[in-house]
Design an enzyme around this catalytic site. Structure first.
Site, short mmCIF file in Angstrom:
data_model
loop_
_atom_site.label_atom_id
_atom_site.label_comp_id
_atom_site.label_asym_id
_atom_site.label_seq_id
_atom_site.Cartn_x
_atom_site.Cartn_y
_atom_site.Cartn_z
CG ASN A 240 -3.73 -1.89 6.77
OD1 ASN A 240 -3.62 -1.65 5.68
ND2 ASN A 240 -4.92 -2.61 7.05
CD GLU B 93 -8.78 -9.14 -3.45
OE1 GLU B 93 -9.78 -9.12 -2.92
OE2 GLU B 93 -7.59 -9.64 -3.37
CB THR C 293 -7.10 -5.29 10.00
OG1 THR C 293 -7.55 -6.67 9.14
CG2 THR C 293 -7.63 -4.15 9.08
NE ARG D 111 -2.24 -5.24 7.29
CZ ARG D 111 -3.39 -6.14 6.87
NH1 ARG D 111 -3.71 -6.87 7.66
NH2 ARG D 111 -4.17 -5.45 5.55
CE1 TYR E 287 -9.60 -3.71 0.45
CE2 TYR E 287 -8.32 -1.67 -0.71
CZ TYR E 287 -8.18 -2.81 0.21
OH TYR E 287 -6.94 -3.24 0.57
CE LYS F 241 -3.99 -2.17 2.31
NZ LYS F 241 -5.09 -2.12 3.45
CG HIS G 195 -5.34 -6.41 -0.37
ND1 HIS G 195 -6.57 -6.36 0.11
CD2 HIS G 195 -5.45 -7.20 -1.35
CE1 HIS G 195 -7.27 -7.25 -0.49
NE2 HIS G 195 -6.50 -7.71 -1.26
CG PHE H 185 -13.63 1.13 7.31
CD1 PHE H 185 -13.24 0.36 5.66
CD2 PHE H 185 -14.24 0.11 7.85
CE1 PHE H 185 -13.18 -0.84 5.65
CE2 PHE H 185 -14.64 -1.04 7.71
CZ PHE H 185 -14.04 -1.75 6.20
NE ARG I 78 -5.71 -11.73 5.52
CZ ARG I 78 -6.73 -10.74 5.38
NH1 ARG I 78 -6.64 -10.17 4.22
NH2 ARG I 78 -7.16 -10.33 6.50
P1 RTP Z 1 -7.16 -5.94 3.14
O1 RTP Z 1 -8.33 -6.27 2.64
O2 RTP Z 1 -6.58 -4.53 2.84
O3 RTP Z 1 -6.18 -6.85 3.06
O4 RTP Z 1 -7.13 -5.74 4.97
P2 RTP Z 1 -7.92 -6.70 5.89
O5 RTP Z 1 -8.43 -8.00 5.08
O6 RTP Z 1 -6.93 -7.07 6.94
O7 RTP Z 1 -9.15 -5.86 6.41
P3 RTP Z 1 -10.76 -5.70 5.71
O8 RTP Z 1 -11.73 -5.92 6.65
O9 RTP Z 1 -10.76 -6.40 4.11
O10 RTP Z 1 -10.77 -4.27 5.61
C1 RTP Z 1 -9.99 -3.47 4.56
C2 RTP Z 1 -9.34 -2.16 4.80
O11 RTP Z 1 -10.26 -1.40 5.48
C3 RTP Z 1 -9.41 -0.65 6.34
N1 RTP Z 1 -10.47 -0.76 7.58
N2 RTP Z 1 -10.70 0.22 8.56
N3 RTP Z 1 -11.65 1.56 10.61
C4 RTP Z 1 -11.84 0.29 10.77
O12 RTP Z 1 -12.59 -0.48 11.40
C5 RTP Z 1 -11.70 -0.46 9.34
N4 RTP Z 1 -11.49 -1.70 9.18
C6 RTP Z 1 -11.01 -1.98 8.02
C7 RTP Z 1 -8.22 -1.23 6.73
O13 RTP Z 1 -7.38 -0.66 6.22
C8 RTP Z 1 -8.34 -2.63 5.91
O14 RTP Z 1 -7.01 -3.15 5.69
MG MG Z 2 -9.71 -7.53 3.32
#
Ligand code: RTP
Ligand code: MG
Length: 141
Positions: free
Chosen positions: A114, A128, A93, A104, A51, A11, A117, A59, A87
């Site tokens: 963070n 994707e 996250t 991370r 996304y 990112k 992805h 968010f 992962r």
């Molecule tokens: P990614 O998709 O980027 O790999 O991240 P992830 O699976 O660990 O988390 P995901 O739930 O898919 O959320 C995508 C991105 O959204 C942001 N986020 N912010 N403020 C919040 O509660 C919140 N929750 C998610 C994070 O930047 C996350 O990477």
């Molecule tokens: Mg995700």
């Protein structure tokens, strides 16, 4: 164990910190091959489409703003159990909750910035990878 492919993005925060190589080394040391790779500065539309699963979440706007804030590096990783393995390398996250030694924990500043992805399941990995690397089979080794 199955050979899988997963979509990974370094990112904008991690690109700005100049740690692309350090993150690639973690993939390689874990036995994941980088079978496709490119740098891009995502458009708003691309970030929103990528996304889209989160478009109703509070968010979403912050996430899209962040993903278009600078260049990213997008790669396809291939290896045994690649989706879960990536992962695990990434960590939680929220970097405050990420295990020590994860990408991370070591490189991310906040839940928004963070560092990486990674696809979260076989179905999302397929969608994707196709989103960023249409016709990937042409290049696979
Ligand atoms: P990614 O998709 O980027 O790999 O991240 P992830 O699976 O660990 O988390 P995901 O739930 O898919 O959320 C995508 C991105 O959204 C942001 N986020 N912010 N403020 C919040 O509660 C919140 N929750 C998610 C994070 O930047 C996350 O990477
Ligand atoms: Mg995700």
């Amino acid at each position: 164990m199955a050979i899988e492919r997963t979509l990974s993005i370094i990112k904008p925060d991690a690109v700005a910190k100049n740690v692309i190589g350090q993150i690639y080394t973690r993939f390689e040391n874990a036995g994941l091959k980088i079978i496709a790779s490119r740098m891009a500065h995502l458009s708003r539309l691309e970030a929103e489409q990528f996304y889209a699963v989160h478009k109703e979440r509070p968010f979403f706007k912050d996430l899209v703003d962040f993903m278009v804030s600078g260049p990213v590096v997008i790669q396809v990783l291939e290896g045994e159990n690649a989706i879960l393995k990536n992962r695990e390398l990434m960590g939680a996250t929220d970097p405050k909750k990420a295990d020590a030694g994860t990408i991370r924990a070591d490189f991310a500043d906040s839940i928004d910035a963070n560092a990486v992805h990674g696809s979260d399941a076989a179905e999302t990995a397929a969608v994707e990878i196709a989103f960023f690397f249409a016709g990937l089979n042409v290049y696979s080794r």
